[in-house]
Design an enzyme around this catalytic site. Sequence first.
Site, PDB file in Angstrom:
ATOM      1  N   ASP A   1      -6.623 -27.012   8.437  1.00  0.00           N
ATOM      2  CA  ASP A   1      -6.309 -25.662   7.950  1.00  0.00           C
ATOM      3  C   ASP A   1      -5.429 -24.923   8.964  1.00  0.00           C
ATOM      4  O   ASP A   1      -4.352 -24.435   8.631  1.00  0.00           O
ATOM      5  CB  ASP A   1      -7.610 -24.874   7.708  1.00  0.00           C
ATOM      6  CG  ASP A   1      -8.574 -25.646   6.827  1.00  0.00           C
ATOM      7  OD1 ASP A   1      -8.286 -25.785   5.639  1.00  0.00           O
ATOM      8  OD2 ASP A   1      -9.598 -26.139   7.348  1.00  0.00           O
TER       9      ASP A   1
ATOM     10  N   TYR B   1     -11.878 -40.012   9.660  1.00  0.00           N
ATOM     11  CA  TYR B   1     -13.177 -39.338   9.623  1.00  0.00           C
ATOM     12  C   TYR B   1     -14.254 -40.312  10.119  1.00  0.00           C
ATOM     13  O   TYR B   1     -14.046 -41.531  10.114  1.00  0.00           O
ATOM     14  CB  TYR B   1     -13.463 -38.852   8.195  1.00  0.00           C
ATOM     15  CG  TYR B   1     -12.463 -37.791   7.773  1.00  0.00           C
ATOM     16  CD1 TYR B   1     -12.439 -36.544   8.408  1.00  0.00           C
ATOM     17  CD2 TYR B   1     -11.504 -38.048   6.797  1.00  0.00           C
ATOM     18  CE1 TYR B   1     -11.508 -35.583   8.066  1.00  0.00           C
ATOM     19  CE2 TYR B   1     -10.562 -37.092   6.439  1.00  0.00           C
ATOM     20  CZ  TYR B   1     -10.572 -35.858   7.085  1.00  0.00           C
ATOM     21  OH  TYR B   1      -9.641 -34.910   6.759  1.00  0.00           O
TER      22      TYR B   1
ATOM     23  N   GLN C   1      -0.358 -29.947  19.299  1.00  0.00           N
ATOM     24  CA  GLN C   1       0.226 -30.322  18.006  1.00  0.00           C
ATOM     25  C   GLN C   1       1.691 -30.744  18.135  1.00  0.00           C
ATOM     26  O   GLN C   1       2.146 -31.656  17.454  1.00  0.00           O
ATOM     27  CB  GLN C   1       0.113 -29.168  17.009  1.00  0.00           C
ATOM     28  CG  GLN C   1       0.390 -29.633  15.593  1.00  0.00           C
ATOM     29  CD  GLN C   1       0.428 -28.486  14.606  1.00  0.00           C
ATOM     30  OE1 GLN C   1       0.996 -27.432  14.869  1.00  0.00           O
ATOM     31  NE2 GLN C   1      -0.188 -28.686  13.456  1.00  0.00           N
TER      32      GLN C   1
ATOM     33  N   ARG D   1      -5.201 -38.833   8.645  1.00  0.00           N
ATOM     34  CA  ARG D   1      -6.243 -38.349   7.739  1.00  0.00           C
ATOM     35  C   ARG D   1      -5.857 -36.970   7.186  1.00  0.00           C
ATOM     36  O   ARG D   1      -4.817 -36.400   7.547  1.00  0.00           O
ATOM     37  CB  ARG D   1      -7.586 -38.281   8.472  1.00  0.00           C
ATOM     38  CG  ARG D   1      -7.685 -37.120   9.433  1.00  0.00           C
ATOM     39  CD  ARG D   1      -9.016 -37.126  10.185  1.00  0.00           C
ATOM     40  NE  ARG D   1      -9.283 -35.811  10.753  1.00  0.00           N
ATOM     41  CZ  ARG D   1     -10.229 -35.558  11.638  1.00  0.00           C
ATOM     42  NH1 ARG D   1     -11.011 -36.528  12.069  1.00  0.00           N
ATOM     43  NH2 ARG D   1     -10.421 -34.330  12.086  1.00  0.00           N
ATOM     44  N   GLY D   2      -6.730 -36.407   6.335  1.00  0.00           N
ATOM     45  CA  GLY D   2      -6.586 -35.020   5.891  1.00  0.00           C
ATOM     46  C   GLY D   2      -5.262 -34.735   5.218  1.00  0.00           C
ATOM     47  O   GLY D   2      -4.855 -35.422   4.285  1.00  0.00           O
ATOM     48  N   GLU D   3      -4.575 -33.716   5.717  1.00  0.00           N
ATOM     49  CA  GLU D   3      -3.305 -33.332   5.091  1.00  0.00           C
ATOM     50  C   GLU D   3      -2.136 -33.318   6.079  1.00  0.00           C
ATOM     51  O   GLU D   3      -1.096 -33.924   5.838  1.00  0.00           O
ATOM     52  CB  GLU D   3      -3.453 -31.942   4.444  1.00  0.00           C
ATOM     53  CG  GLU D   3      -2.173 -31.498   3.768  1.00  0.00           C
ATOM     54  CD  GLU D   3      -2.343 -30.250   2.911  1.00  0.00           C
ATOM     55  OE1 GLU D   3      -3.416 -30.060   2.308  1.00  0.00           O
ATOM     56  OE2 GLU D   3      -1.378 -29.466   2.841  1.00  0.00           O
ATOM     57  N   ASP D   4      -2.316 -32.635   7.196  1.00  0.00           N
ATOM     58  CA  ASP D   4      -1.143 -32.452   8.055  1.00  0.00           C
ATOM     59  C   ASP D   4      -0.713 -33.750   8.746  1.00  0.00           C
ATOM     60  O   ASP D   4       0.473 -34.101   8.737  1.00  0.00           O
ATOM     61  CB  ASP D   4      -1.408 -31.351   9.093  1.00  0.00           C
ATOM     62  CG  ASP D   4      -0.131 -30.932   9.796  1.00  0.00           C
ATOM     63  OD1 ASP D   4       0.845 -30.596   9.095  1.00  0.00           O
ATOM     64  OD2 ASP D   4      -0.079 -30.972  11.035  1.00  0.00           O
ATOM     65  N   SER D   5      -1.664 -34.478   9.350  1.00  0.00           N
ATOM     66  CA  SER D   5      -1.276 -35.730  10.027  1.00  0.00           C
ATOM     67  C   SER D   5      -0.734 -36.729   9.007  1.00  0.00           C
ATOM     68  O   SER D   5       0.161 -37.524   9.298  1.00  0.00           O
ATOM     69  CB  SER D   5      -2.462 -36.317  10.806  1.00  0.00           C
ATOM     70  OG  SER D   5      -3.565 -36.548   9.956  1.00  0.00           O
TER      71      SER D   5
HETATM   72  O1  TRH Z   1      -8.420 -32.420  10.888  1.00  0.00           O
HETATM   73  P1  TRH Z   1      -8.210 -32.777   9.474  1.00  0.00           P
HETATM   74  O2  TRH Z   1      -9.204 -33.662   8.894  1.00  0.00           O
HETATM   75  O3  TRH Z   1      -8.103 -31.471   8.684  1.00  0.00           O
HETATM   76  C1  TRH Z   1      -8.310 -31.097   7.353  1.00  0.00           C
HETATM   77  C2  TRH Z   1      -9.536 -30.258   7.218  1.00  0.00           C
HETATM   78  O4  TRH Z   1     -10.665 -31.080   7.148  1.00  0.00           O
HETATM   79  C3  TRH Z   1      -9.397 -29.381   6.032  1.00  0.00           C
HETATM   80  O5  TRH Z   1     -10.565 -28.649   5.757  1.00  0.00           O
HETATM   81  C4  TRH Z   1      -8.993 -30.162   4.829  1.00  0.00           C
HETATM   82  O6  TRH Z   1      -8.601 -29.223   3.882  1.00  0.00           O
HETATM   83  C5  TRH Z   1      -7.785 -31.002   5.136  1.00  0.00           C
HETATM   84  O7  TRH Z   1      -8.025 -31.823   6.273  1.00  0.00           O
HETATM   85  C6  TRH Z   1      -7.401 -31.871   3.977  1.00  0.00           C
HETATM   86  O8  TRH Z   1      -6.772 -33.516   9.312  1.00  0.00           O
HETATM   87  P2  TRH Z   1      -5.265 -32.999   9.344  1.00  0.00           P
HETATM   88  O9  TRH Z   1      -4.954 -32.219   8.111  1.00  0.00           O
HETATM   89  O10 TRH Z   1      -4.427 -34.156   9.610  1.00  0.00           O
HETATM   90  O11 TRH Z   1      -5.169 -32.019  10.581  1.00  0.00           O
HETATM   91  C7  TRH Z   1      -5.207 -32.462  11.902  1.00  0.00           C
HETATM   92  C8  TRH Z   1      -4.295 -31.618  12.768  1.00  0.00           C
HETATM   93  O12 TRH Z   1      -4.514 -31.917  14.131  1.00  0.00           O
HETATM   94  C9  TRH Z   1      -2.817 -31.869  12.496  1.00  0.00           C
HETATM   95  O13 TRH Z   1      -2.105 -30.654  12.565  1.00  0.00           O
HETATM   96  C10 TRH Z   1      -2.398 -32.760  13.643  1.00  0.00           C
HETATM   97  C11 TRH Z   1      -3.277 -32.236  14.741  1.00  0.00           C
HETATM   98  N1  TRH Z   1      -3.523 -33.144  15.874  1.00  0.00           N
HETATM   99  C12 TRH Z   1      -3.088 -32.757  17.125  1.00  0.00           C
HETATM  100  O14 TRH Z   1      -2.445 -31.717  17.275  1.00  0.00           O
HETATM  101  N2  TRH Z   1      -3.372 -33.571  18.169  1.00  0.00           N
HETATM  102  C13 TRH Z   1      -4.042 -34.727  18.039  1.00  0.00           C
HETATM  103  O15 TRH Z   1      -4.256 -35.440  19.056  1.00  0.00           O
HETATM  104  C14 TRH Z   1      -4.476 -35.114  16.735  1.00  0.00           C
HETATM  105  C15 TRH Z   1      -5.221 -36.404  16.557  1.00  0.00           C
HETATM  106  C16 TRH Z   1      -4.209 -34.291  15.680  1.00  0.00           C
END
Ligand code: TRH
Length: 384
Positions: A22, A203, A264, A280-284
Site C-alpha cells: 500500500d 509470503y 525502495q 509478490r503482491g502488487e508493486d514488486s
Molecule cells: O508487501 P506486499 O505483499 O504488499 C501488498 C500488501 O499486502 C497489500 O495489502 C496488498 O494490497 C498488496 O500487496 C497486493 O508486496 P508489494 O506490493 O510487492 O510491496 C512491496 C514493496 O516493498 C514494494 O514497493 C517493493 C518494496 N521493497 C523494498 O523497497 N525493498 C525490499 O528489499 C523489498 C523486498 C521490497
Amino acid sequence: MSHLHKPTSLALFCKVVDNFGDIGICWRLARQLEQEHQIAVTLWVDDLISFKKLCPELDTNAGQQYIQNIAIRHWRNQDNQFAASDIANIVIEFFGCDIPPAYIASMALCQPPPVWINLEGLSAEEWVEGCHTLPSSHPQYSLTKYFFFPGFTQKTGGLLLEKNLIHEYEQFNQATQNRSAFLGSLGVSVEESEALTISLFCYPHAPVEQLFHVWENGTEAISCLVPVGVAKKAVENFLQKEATPGTQVKRGNLNVRVIPFVPQQDYDKLLWSCDLNFVRGEDSFVRAQWAQKEFIWHIYPQDENLHHKKLRAFLGRHTASSRANQAFSLAWNDASGAPDWLNLWKDLRHELPETHIQSILWQRQMQDIGDMTSNLLRFINGKR
Ligand code: TRH
C-alpha cells in the site's frame, strides 16, 4: 508534462492494510507526481514504521515532514479537523481507504470541489475494464468519486512506470561493474554472484522449504538472496540460525544469503541483478515486469481462493511467461500440483533469449497503454 493548471495540490491518502504494497505504491506515485508533473503532493499515511522500511530517511516521530519535496503527514484515526489549506485540488484515496468524514465535509465546501479519485488495486481480470473511471455520487454532498483502475489493457489505467526507468535499466546493464558493485554492497561475494542468482520475495506460506531442498540437491549452483524477514521460517530452517542480514550458508549447490531490506529506490537494482526474481503482491510484481527478467509471482491470498482467478487472468494475458513458468507459478500459489523446478530450469537455460525477447515485447505493449500516473492526470484534467 501534465496539462494541469499550476500550482496543483494533491492529497494522497494511504492506509497500510498490511505489508509494504500500500505504502510502496503510494510513495512511488507521490514521487512521480512531484518529479515528473510538478504537483504539490501531500501523502497522508497511517503507518510510518512500515513506510520507513522503504524510505529510511523518514522520521517516524514527526507529524509532518518533507522528503523529496513531498509533504508527508502522519494520518491518525483521531484526525477530525482540517484547515482549508489541507484540502487539495485533487484527492486520491488508495484502495478505498475511507478518508476522514471531516475532510470530505470540507471538500464539499470548496468551489470548485476537488476531483476525487479512488485508486484501486491491480488485476488482470476482464471486469476491470467495465469499472475503470466509473463515477459514484456521494449520498450527502454534491461530490463525485471516480474509480480508477491500473491494468494491463488499453481500457484500463496502465501500470506505474517512471519516465526514466527503462533508460536507467539500460544504463545499469551497460557495465557489468554496476551489477557487481550493487551485489557487493549487499554483501554478496563474487563467487555467489557467478551462480544462478535468484531474489526471493514471497509470503510466508510459499513452499520455500521444498524448493530449497530441490535447489540444494540440484546440479546448478544457485545463489538465493532473501531480504530479511521474508520466508523467515523456511530460511532459518535452512540456515540453522537466525536470519539476520549478512547471514549466509551454503549447503549442496544452494547458497542462501539474507540481505538487508533495501530502500525502495534500490529494489529495482536487485531485480535487474538477478537471473530470476520471485516477487509478490502488487508493486514488486509490476517492477519485475519492467526488469525484463523471468519472474514468479506470489499473489496476495484472498478468501475462497479468489486470488487463483486473478493469477490465471494474469497468466492468460502475460505473453512473456512460458508454459513451464505458468505451471510453476500456479503450483507456487497452490493452484495446481507441485512446483516443478527442473522443468522451469530447463526452460530458463534453453529459452532465455526467447523469454527475454518476449519480456521486451510485453514491456512495449504495457508502455503503449501509457504510464498510470500520466493516464490518471489526463483523466483528472478532463474532470476539472
Ligand atoms: O508487501 P506486499 O505483499 O504488499 C501488498 C500488501 O499486502 C497489500 O495489502 C496488498 O494490497 C498488496 O500487496 C497486493 O508486496 P508489494 O506490493 O510487492 O510491496 C512491496 C514493496 O516493498 C514494494 O514497493 C517493493 C518494496 N521493497 C523494498 O523497497 N525493498 C525490499 O528489499 C523489498 C523486498 C521490497
